[in-house]
Scaffold this active site. Structure first.
Site, PDB file in Angstrom:
ATOM      1  N   HIS A 133      -3.385  -5.749   1.791  1.00  0.00           N
ATOM      2  CA  HIS A 133      -2.635  -5.774   3.235  1.00  0.00           C
ATOM      3  C   HIS A 133      -2.484  -7.393   3.499  1.00  0.00           C
ATOM      4  CE1 HIS A 133      -2.069  -1.398   4.398  1.00  0.00           C
ATOM      5  NE2 HIS A 133      -3.075  -1.486   3.655  1.00  0.00           N
ATOM      6  N   CYS A 158       0.836  -1.087  -0.001  1.00  0.00           N
ATOM      7  CA  CYS A 158      -0.257   0.046  -0.050  1.00  0.00           C
ATOM      8  C   CYS A 158       0.851   1.356   0.038  1.00  0.00           C
ATOM      9  CB  CYS A 158      -1.130   0.161   1.011  1.00  0.00           C
ATOM     10  SG  CYS A 158      -2.577   0.946   0.936  1.00  0.00           S
ATOM     11  N   ILE A 216      -7.254  -0.631   1.996  1.00  0.00           N
ATOM     12  CA  ILE A 216      -7.629   0.440   2.889  1.00  0.00           C
ATOM     13  C   ILE A 216      -6.720   1.862   2.266  1.00  0.00           C
ATOM     14  CG2 ILE A 216      -7.303   1.484   5.092  1.00  0.00           C
ATOM     15  CD1 ILE A 216      -6.706  -1.479   6.217  1.00  0.00           C
ATOM     16  N   GLU A 260      -0.834  -8.655   5.385  1.00  0.00           N
ATOM     17  CA  GLU A 260      -0.634  -8.891   6.870  1.00  0.00           C
ATOM     18  C   GLU A 260      -1.643  -8.761   7.816  1.00  0.00           C
ATOM     19  OE1 GLU A 260       0.168  -6.131   4.990  1.00  0.00           O
ATOM     20  OE2 GLU A 260      -0.438  -4.316   5.860  1.00  0.00           O
TER      21      GLU A 260
HETATM   22  N1  GLN Z   1      -3.906   6.349   1.417  1.00  0.00           N
HETATM   23  C1  GLN Z   1      -2.602   5.951   1.877  1.00  0.00           C
HETATM   24  C2  GLN Z   1      -1.513   7.033   1.237  1.00  0.00           C
HETATM   25  O1  GLN Z   1      -1.641   7.336   0.209  1.00  0.00           O
HETATM   26  C3  GLN Z   1      -2.299   4.510   1.883  1.00  0.00           C
HETATM   27  C4  GLN Z   1      -2.957   3.594   2.668  1.00  0.00           C
HETATM   28  C5  GLN Z   1      -2.499   2.661   3.075  1.00  0.00           C
HETATM   29  O2  GLN Z   1      -1.205   2.317   3.325  1.00  0.00           O
HETATM   30  N2  GLN Z   1      -3.349   1.521   3.697  1.00  0.00           N
HETATM   31  O3  GLN Z   1      -0.441   6.856   1.524  1.00  0.00           O
END
Ligand code: GLN
Length: 208
Positions: free
Chosen positions: A181, A79, A138, A183
């Site tokens: 994710h 992410c 997320i 994890e």
């Molecule tokens: N929205 C976050 C970003 O732009 C990333 C979200 C995440 O790592 N779950 O950094």
């Protein structure tokens, strides 16, 4: 013993650490350039990419992380970690580490689908079963372009709305990245896959 560093400035590094420990890897929380010594692999966790970049700057980790990438050490970004590893990150006012030939757009699913979960088919991590991988997204980025040298490991299903069929897991040489994710899933197959890459590579990294 395989030593995996987990960048531990912000975000969900503890969750990665827990899965790695369950798989008997030696885990080190990395917060300093010295912490990058003698690693066999490195995980850049999810969190907030702008905050992470600011901390990477404040902790003088930009150049050491670039050196790690240049050395070919296996690195996995999840992410926000993926965003920082990308060559091109739209709407990020910080330099990235440039490991992955992708263009990524932050927070691109929009407010209505801020976070969601879906089952993905990921043949590369298969353990002989066709069990799908339960994937948690997320405030995830969307990968808008994927370069020719990038191996797509998973994409969203065709009925997944605006970002349907977009790449959500990929590999480029020793680097892997996921917009979701693993994890947070009750499933360690992605971590096993990374540890396999690390063991195939079979060497520690020591900065000069
Ligand atoms: N929205 C976050 C970003 O732009 C990333 C979200 C995440 O790592 N779950 O950094």
């Amino acid at each position: 013993m395989t030593t995996i560093g987990v960048l531990s400035l912000q975000g969900d590094f503890v969750e990665h650490q827990a899965v790695l420990r369950r798989l008997s890897a030696d885990v080190r929380q990395v917060r300093t350039p010295d912490g990058l010594r003698d690693l066999d692999g490195l995980i850049m966790p999810g969190g907030e990419s702008t905050t992470l970049c600011r901390l990477i700057q404040d902790f003088n980790l930009y150049d050491p992380l670039r050196a790690v990438i240049k050395s070919g050490l296996p690195v996995w970004g999840t992410c926000a970690g993926l965003i920082i590893l990308a060559q091109r990150a739209i709407d990020l006012d910080f330099p990235t580490l440039g490991a992955l030939d992708i263009t990524v757009r932050r927070n691109a699913y929009g407010r209505q689908v801020d976070s969601f979960e879906t089952n993905l088919s990921i043949p590369a991590i298969a353990d002989g079963s066709s069990r799908p991988f339960h994937s948690v997204f997320i405030r995830a980025p969307v990968i808008e372009e994927v370069g020719a040298g990038v191996e797509v490991l998973a994409h969203l299903p065709a009925d997944a709305g605006p970002a349907a069929t977009s790449t959500v897991a990929l590999r480029q040489g020793p680097f892997i990245a996921t917009t979701f994710h693993p994890e947070l899933a009750d499933d360690d197959r992605f971590h096993r896959y990374f540890l396999d890459i690390v063991r195939q590579q079979g060497r520690g990294y020591t900065p000069k």
